[in-house]
Design a protein around this motif. Sequence first.
Motif, short mmCIF file in Angstrom:
data_model
loop_
_atom_site.label_atom_id
_atom_site.label_comp_id
_atom_site.label_asym_id
_atom_site.label_seq_id
_atom_site.Cartn_x
_atom_site.Cartn_y
_atom_site.Cartn_z
N VAL A 148 0.86 -1.18 0.00
CA VAL A 148 0.00 0.00 0.00
C VAL A 148 0.89 1.24 0.00
O VAL A 148 1.94 1.26 0.66
CB VAL A 148 -0.93 0.01 1.24
CG1 VAL A 148 -1.85 1.22 1.21
CG2 VAL A 148 -1.73 -1.28 1.31
N ARG A 149 0.46 2.25 -0.73
CA ARG A 149 1.23 3.49 -0.78
C ARG A 149 0.72 4.46 0.28
O ARG A 149 -0.46 4.78 0.33
CB ARG A 149 1.14 4.13 -2.17
CG ARG A 149 2.12 5.29 -2.37
CD ARG A 149 2.10 5.76 -3.82
NE ARG A 149 2.53 4.72 -4.74
CZ ARG A 149 3.79 4.43 -5.01
NH1 ARG A 149 4.77 5.10 -4.39
NH2 ARG A 149 4.10 3.48 -5.87
N ARG A 150 1.61 4.91 1.14
CA ARG A 150 1.24 5.85 2.21
C ARG A 150 1.07 7.25 1.59
O ARG A 150 1.95 7.74 0.88
CB ARG A 150 2.31 5.87 3.29
CG ARG A 150 1.95 6.72 4.51
CD ARG A 150 3.06 6.71 5.54
NE ARG A 150 3.11 5.45 6.27
CZ ARG A 150 4.08 4.54 6.15
NH1 ARG A 150 5.08 4.75 5.31
NH2 ARG A 150 4.06 3.44 6.86
N SER A 151 -0.06 7.88 1.86
CA SER A 151 -0.39 9.14 1.20
C SER A 151 0.50 10.30 1.65
O SER A 151 0.84 11.17 0.85
CB SER A 151 -1.86 9.50 1.47
OG SER A 151 -2.10 9.59 2.85
N ARG A 152 0.91 10.29 2.91
CA ARG A 152 1.63 11.47 3.41
C ARG A 152 3.06 11.59 2.88
O ARG A 152 3.58 12.69 2.74
CB ARG A 152 1.63 11.47 4.95
CG ARG A 152 2.44 10.41 5.62
CD ARG A 152 2.52 10.66 7.12
NE ARG A 152 3.31 9.67 7.80
CZ ARG A 152 2.83 8.57 8.34
NH1 ARG A 152 1.53 8.32 8.27
NH2 ARG A 152 3.62 7.71 8.97
N ASP A 153 3.69 10.44 2.58
CA ASP A 153 5.06 10.53 2.07
C ASP A 153 5.30 9.67 0.83
O ASP A 153 6.43 9.55 0.37
CB ASP A 153 6.06 10.13 3.17
CG ASP A 153 5.77 8.75 3.74
OD1 ASP A 153 4.94 8.03 3.16
OD2 ASP A 153 6.38 8.39 4.76
N ASN A 154 4.23 9.04 0.31
CA ASN A 154 4.29 8.31 -0.95
C ASN A 154 5.18 7.06 -0.88
O ASN A 154 5.62 6.55 -1.92
CB ASN A 154 4.79 9.22 -2.09
CG ASN A 154 4.18 8.83 -3.42
OD1 ASN A 154 3.04 8.37 -3.49
ND2 ASN A 154 4.92 9.00 -4.50
N THR A 155 5.42 6.55 0.31
CA THR A 155 6.22 5.34 0.45
C THR A 155 5.33 4.10 0.47
O THR A 155 4.14 4.19 0.78
CB THR A 155 7.06 5.39 1.73
OG1 THR A 155 6.17 5.53 2.86
CG2 THR A 155 8.04 6.54 1.70
N LEU A 156 5.91 2.96 0.17
CA LEU A 156 5.17 1.70 0.16
C LEU A 156 5.36 0.96 1.48
O LEU A 156 6.45 0.98 2.06
CB LEU A 156 5.65 0.82 -1.00
CG LEU A 156 5.33 1.32 -2.41
CD1 LEU A 156 5.98 0.41 -3.44
CD2 LEU A 156 3.83 1.41 -2.65
#
Length: 271
Positions: A148-156
């Motif tokens: 899943v891609r984390r919205s706040r920092d765009n990391t997986l």
Amino acid sequence: MDHELLLRAVRRHVKCKWALLYIERWLTAPMEQADGLKAERTRGTPQGGVVSPILANLFLHYAFDLWMTRTHPDLPWCRYADDGLVHCRNEQEAQALKAELQARLAECRLEMHPTKTKIVYCKDGKRKGTYPNIQFDFLGYGFRPRLVRRSRDNTLFWGFNPAVSASALKAMRAAMRELNLRHRTDLPMDEIARQINPLLRGWIEYYGRYAPSALYPLLRYVNQMLLAWAMRKFRRFKAHKIRASRFLQKLSQEKAGLFVHWRLGMTGTFA
């Protein structure tokens, strides 16, 4: 479901004597088999009966919902018809609850499904244990570890998330095949859109809420079906797959509103 217990629950909510009479008659009416013999019924509700879902829901409200609320108020749970989930904090708690629930259902003259009932470990980036079951299906969604891609920092990161299940995708493709539209060269494309748009709209609205990209294989299948239809419909595209694909690609740009999935930008992979 036991008729005696079911009618006891019905009587708590239905006071009309005529309604009670007909519900009881409807439940206990014998079932005629293919050979003409009639089988008496003392349990269950008729398959496909219009009132069966509400009666089953009423029965399980007392057999499961209220029991869970009373005996395990600290455990989150959900139920839809005869499918349900309970979230426990550890394996020991889950095993104990399974035993309790089995005993509770036996009191209500029901039993767990022997193969569908299982304990699943919700494995993700923080829960890294090793267990045999780390996925399950519920209401057409498959729940399992996913990137899943984390919205706040765009990391997986690894989460335990839902997406349309493989069995639901298979059923939707089967529904498309049953329409046999790739052979309906007598129909204009507008009529094909009229027939499949309600199906696509419903599927996208329901299954597209979580991980909508998981629907892409189905939408590509629809585009490939349209490609096969165009190659049969128009003589100039017979045995010219690339030419037909370019035609549909151009049409999807000029008339993006023709099909529901085209409006969402799913216009590729016609070949």
